[in-house]
Design a protein around this motif. Sequence first.
Motif, PDB file in Angstrom:
ATOM      1  N   PRO A  62       0.823  -1.195   0.000  1.00  0.00           N
ATOM      2  CA  PRO A  62       0.000   0.000   0.000  1.00  0.00           C
ATOM      3  C   PRO A  62       0.865   1.257   0.000  1.00  0.00           C
ATOM      4  O   PRO A  62       1.982   1.257   0.513  1.00  0.00           O
ATOM      5  N   GLY A  63       0.339   2.314  -0.580  1.00  0.00           N
ATOM      6  CA  GLY A  63       1.028   3.591  -0.582  1.00  0.00           C
ATOM      7  C   GLY A  63       0.728   4.379   0.682  1.00  0.00           C
ATOM      8  O   GLY A  63       0.032   3.920   1.590  1.00  0.00           O
ATOM      9  N   THR A  90       1.305   4.983  -6.111  1.00  0.00           N
ATOM     10  CA  THR A  90      -0.148   4.947  -6.231  1.00  0.00           C
ATOM     11  C   THR A  90      -0.577   3.562  -6.718  1.00  0.00           C
ATOM     12  O   THR A  90      -0.811   3.358  -7.903  1.00  0.00           O
ATOM     13  N   PRO A  91      -0.661   2.594  -5.800  1.00  0.00           N
ATOM     14  CA  PRO A  91      -1.106   1.265  -6.204  1.00  0.00           C
ATOM     15  C   PRO A  91      -2.566   1.320  -6.659  1.00  0.00           C
ATOM     16  O   PRO A  91      -3.344   2.160  -6.205  1.00  0.00           O
ATOM     17  N   ALA A  92      -2.931   0.424  -7.537  1.00  0.00           N
ATOM     18  CA  ALA A  92      -4.308   0.346  -8.018  1.00  0.00           C
ATOM     19  C   ALA A  92      -4.576  -1.049  -8.533  1.00  0.00           C
ATOM     20  O   ALA A  92      -3.653  -1.798  -8.846  1.00  0.00           O
ATOM     21  N   ASP A 105       2.463   1.016  -8.915  1.00  0.00           N
ATOM     22  CA  ASP A 105       2.388   2.466  -9.121  1.00  0.00           C
ATOM     23  C   ASP A 105       1.646   2.709 -10.424  1.00  0.00           C
ATOM     24  O   ASP A 105       2.180   2.483 -11.503  1.00  0.00           O
ATOM     25  N   SER A 106       0.409   3.160 -10.312  1.00  0.00           N
ATOM     26  CA  SER A 106      -0.432   3.297 -11.500  1.00  0.00           C
ATOM     27  C   SER A 106      -0.297   4.646 -12.177  1.00  0.00           C
ATOM     28  O   SER A 106      -0.879   4.873 -13.226  1.00  0.00           O
ATOM     29  N   PHE A 119       3.601  -5.039 -11.658  1.00  0.00           N
ATOM     30  CA  PHE A 119       2.255  -5.460 -11.305  1.00  0.00           C
ATOM     31  C   PHE A 119       2.261  -6.945 -10.969  1.00  0.00           C
ATOM     32  O   PHE A 119       3.209  -7.669 -11.248  1.00  0.00           O
ATOM     33  N   ILE A 120       1.156  -7.364 -10.356  1.00  0.00           N
ATOM     34  CA  ILE A 120       0.906  -8.769 -10.068  1.00  0.00           C
ATOM     35  C   ILE A 120      -0.463  -9.090 -10.647  1.00  0.00           C
ATOM     36  O   ILE A 120      -1.420  -8.329 -10.451  1.00  0.00           O
TER      37      ILE A 120
END
Length: 180
Positions: A62-63, A90-92, A105-106, A119-120
């Motif tokens: 998380p950010g 900025t995870p999304a 980081d989006s 990404f995962i």
Amino acid sequence: MNGACSSEQVGLFLAQLLPDQDDTAAEPSAQEAIDATLTMEQLIAAGGLRVEEEGTGAVVVPGCCAGLENWREWAEVLRGQSPWLGHDPTPAVEVLPDRLRIWQDSEAPGGAVRVAAGFIDLQAVALPGLLREVQADLIAFLERVERWGQQHELGDRGTALVQMLDAHFHISAPLDLPEA
């Protein structure tokens, strides 16, 4: 956070719930810290759910400004919405037809969408089970906090602390997951 946490880990979690202390103020005793926690209107635990890909070790964390108190927002992914996962980075979560793509980081500087960030990928059908596992771990953590309170002879204050953690972090209430 789960039932295997040590007494020290429980104490550290509870200590981080308290607002920053003035550097000149004396450190509160455990009893004073619990009493202060019990008077707080809102509990915030910085962080949130971390996603780790088995095998590769890839991790999305998380950010800033994401909190454990919002862990249930992950269920919204099953309704096509990304939960608040913080910023800087900025995870999304991107909902794709057959999977969820969880970006570390989006956004690139200036607000442009970053396409080359890490990404995962997660099969969407796995998310309900993972959220149930998170809830089970959090319930076990509440039980561990209860034992911690007994060890520290908190009595009714220990019970109130567990109830407060449960209420503020929405732990034991049924999960609202869409039907498969």
